[in-house]
Design a protein around this motif. Sequence first.
Motif, PDB file in Angstrom:
ATOM      1  N   ILE A 187     -10.043  -9.935   5.020  1.00 22.93           N
ATOM      2  CA  ILE A 187      -8.850  -9.751   5.854  1.00 22.93           C
ATOM      3  C   ILE A 187      -7.600 -10.144   5.085  1.00 22.93           C
ATOM      4  O   ILE A 187      -6.579  -9.445   5.113  1.00 22.93           O
ATOM      5  CB  ILE A 187      -8.983 -10.582   7.147  1.00 22.93           C
ATOM      6  N   LEU A 188      -7.666 -11.252   4.360  1.00 24.48           N
ATOM      7  CA  LEU A 188      -6.517 -11.697   3.573  1.00 24.48           C
ATOM      8  C   LEU A 188      -6.209 -10.720   2.444  1.00 24.48           C
ATOM      9  O   LEU A 188      -5.036 -10.463   2.136  1.00 24.48           O
ATOM     10  CB  LEU A 188      -6.787 -13.100   3.011  1.00 24.48           C
ATOM     11  N   ASN A 189      -7.250 -10.154   1.816  1.00 24.39           N
ATOM     12  CA  ASN A 189      -7.030  -9.147   0.775  1.00 24.39           C
ATOM     13  C   ASN A 189      -6.295  -7.938   1.331  1.00 24.39           C
ATOM     14  O   ASN A 189      -5.380  -7.403   0.695  1.00 24.39           O
ATOM     15  CB  ASN A 189      -8.362  -8.710   0.172  1.00 24.39           C
ATOM     16  N   ASP A 190      -6.704  -7.477   2.523  1.00 28.73           N
ATOM     17  CA  ASP A 190      -6.031  -6.336   3.148  1.00 28.73           C
ATOM     18  C   ASP A 190      -4.557  -6.664   3.414  1.00 28.73           C
ATOM     19  O   ASP A 190      -3.676  -5.828   3.202  1.00 28.73           O
ATOM     20  CB  ASP A 190      -6.714  -5.970   4.470  1.00 28.73           C
ATOM     21  N   VAL A 234      -4.452   1.639   3.158  1.00 26.85           N
ATOM     22  CA  VAL A 234      -5.807   2.028   2.768  1.00 26.85           C
ATOM     23  C   VAL A 234      -6.738   0.838   2.984  1.00 26.85           C
ATOM     24  O   VAL A 234      -6.406  -0.300   2.646  1.00 26.85           O
ATOM     25  CB  VAL A 234      -5.852   2.482   1.293  1.00 26.85           C
ATOM     26  N   LYS A 235      -7.905   1.106   3.559  1.00 30.59           N
ATOM     27  CA  LYS A 235      -8.909   0.056   3.753  1.00 30.59           C
ATOM     28  C   LYS A 235     -10.143   0.398   2.917  1.00 30.59           C
ATOM     29  O   LYS A 235     -10.682   1.504   3.042  1.00 30.59           O
ATOM     30  CB  LYS A 235      -9.294  -0.071   5.223  1.00 30.59           C
ATOM     31  N   GLY A 279      -3.525   5.262   4.861  1.00 34.54           N
ATOM     32  CA  GLY A 279      -4.402   5.152   6.016  1.00 34.54           C
ATOM     33  C   GLY A 279      -5.840   5.567   5.796  1.00 34.54           C
ATOM     34  O   GLY A 279      -6.633   5.557   6.743  1.00 34.54           O
ATOM     35  N   ALA A 280      -6.205   5.926   4.567  1.00 33.60           N
ATOM     36  CA  ALA A 280      -7.603   6.305   4.311  1.00 33.60           C
ATOM     37  C   ALA A 280      -8.507   5.078   4.427  1.00 33.60           C
ATOM     38  O   ALA A 280      -8.101   3.955   4.136  1.00 33.60           O
ATOM     39  CB  ALA A 280      -7.740   6.932   2.932  1.00 33.60           C
ATOM     40  N   ALA A 281      -9.743   5.309   4.869  1.00 30.62           N
ATOM     41  CA  ALA A 281     -10.747   4.247   4.939  1.00 30.62           C
ATOM     42  C   ALA A 281     -11.932   4.648   4.078  1.00 30.62           C
ATOM     43  O   ALA A 281     -12.575   5.670   4.331  1.00 30.62           O
ATOM     44  CB  ALA A 281     -11.182   4.005   6.379  1.00 30.62           C
ATOM     45  N   ILE A 301      -7.797  11.817  -2.380  1.00 30.47           N
ATOM     46  CA  ILE A 301      -8.323  11.628  -1.032  1.00 30.47           C
ATOM     47  C   ILE A 301      -7.129  11.596  -0.080  1.00 30.47           C
ATOM     48  O   ILE A 301      -6.251  10.752  -0.209  1.00 30.47           O
ATOM     49  CB  ILE A 301      -9.120  10.315  -0.909  1.00 30.47           C
ATOM     50  N   GLY A 302      -7.078  12.507   0.892  1.00 30.07           N
ATOM     51  CA  GLY A 302      -5.905  12.685   1.734  1.00 30.07           C
ATOM     52  C   GLY A 302      -5.660  11.572   2.740  1.00 30.07           C
ATOM     53  O   GLY A 302      -6.486  10.672   2.947  1.00 30.07           O
ATOM     54  N   LEU A 303      -4.508  11.660   3.385  1.00 32.19           N
ATOM     55  CA  LEU A 303      -4.072  10.672   4.365  1.00 32.19           C
ATOM     56  C   LEU A 303      -5.059  10.573   5.531  1.00 32.19           C
ATOM     57  O   LEU A 303      -5.541  11.582   6.036  1.00 32.19           O
ATOM     58  CB  LEU A 303      -2.697  11.040   4.926  1.00 32.19           C
TER      59      LEU A 303
END
Length: 204
Positions: free
Chosen positions: A15-18, A45-46, A64-66, A81-83
Amino acid sequence: MFFDDDRSNRLRPMILNDLVSQYLNDAERAKFYGLPESCRVRERVKIISPENLTMGEHCWIGEGAALDASGGLEIGEHTSIGLNTLVFTHSSWLANMALQNHSGSDLIERKPVKIGKGCFIGGLVVVMPGVTIGDFATVQPNSVVAKDVPPRTLVAGNPARVFQRYDEEYIQSEVERVRAENARRRAQSDDASGWGSPPGDFSG
């Protein structure tokens, strides 16, 4: 209120990395995740289990890519890799069906995903676990990729299916066409120093 248990302590660094990554630019973010310096990772990006992600040079990951790399994820060089695209390498489907969807369930399935080099994956695409997308493939936006995609094909739809096949000769002809057109536009533009195609109407 923070929980002090094994699961919470395992998740908190992620979570902190994100959180930290959101304050970086796209090149810094790629380096933060241990990806090649030529890669660019956009905002929000996640990446799940980044230690299981292998990425080639000059890749671009849209906002916003996961990327779920928990089951193993390989992305070849010069791929975009698209949005808001979702790449899954695990599924809890059986855990849900069996009413076993608790943390640590042994009914979670993981299957690796491989996306080849020179691929263009459009925005809002969903890639399901276990899929291989061949080199130089194009996946149109809003597609759901549930089975393997052959190299040098364009696929679209839900489920995605092949609409076009192309060879090296076709790609080379497109390269020559676009470079010639961009050179013509730059020659007519007030700002000829930019990259790609300058903005404006050059139809006249």
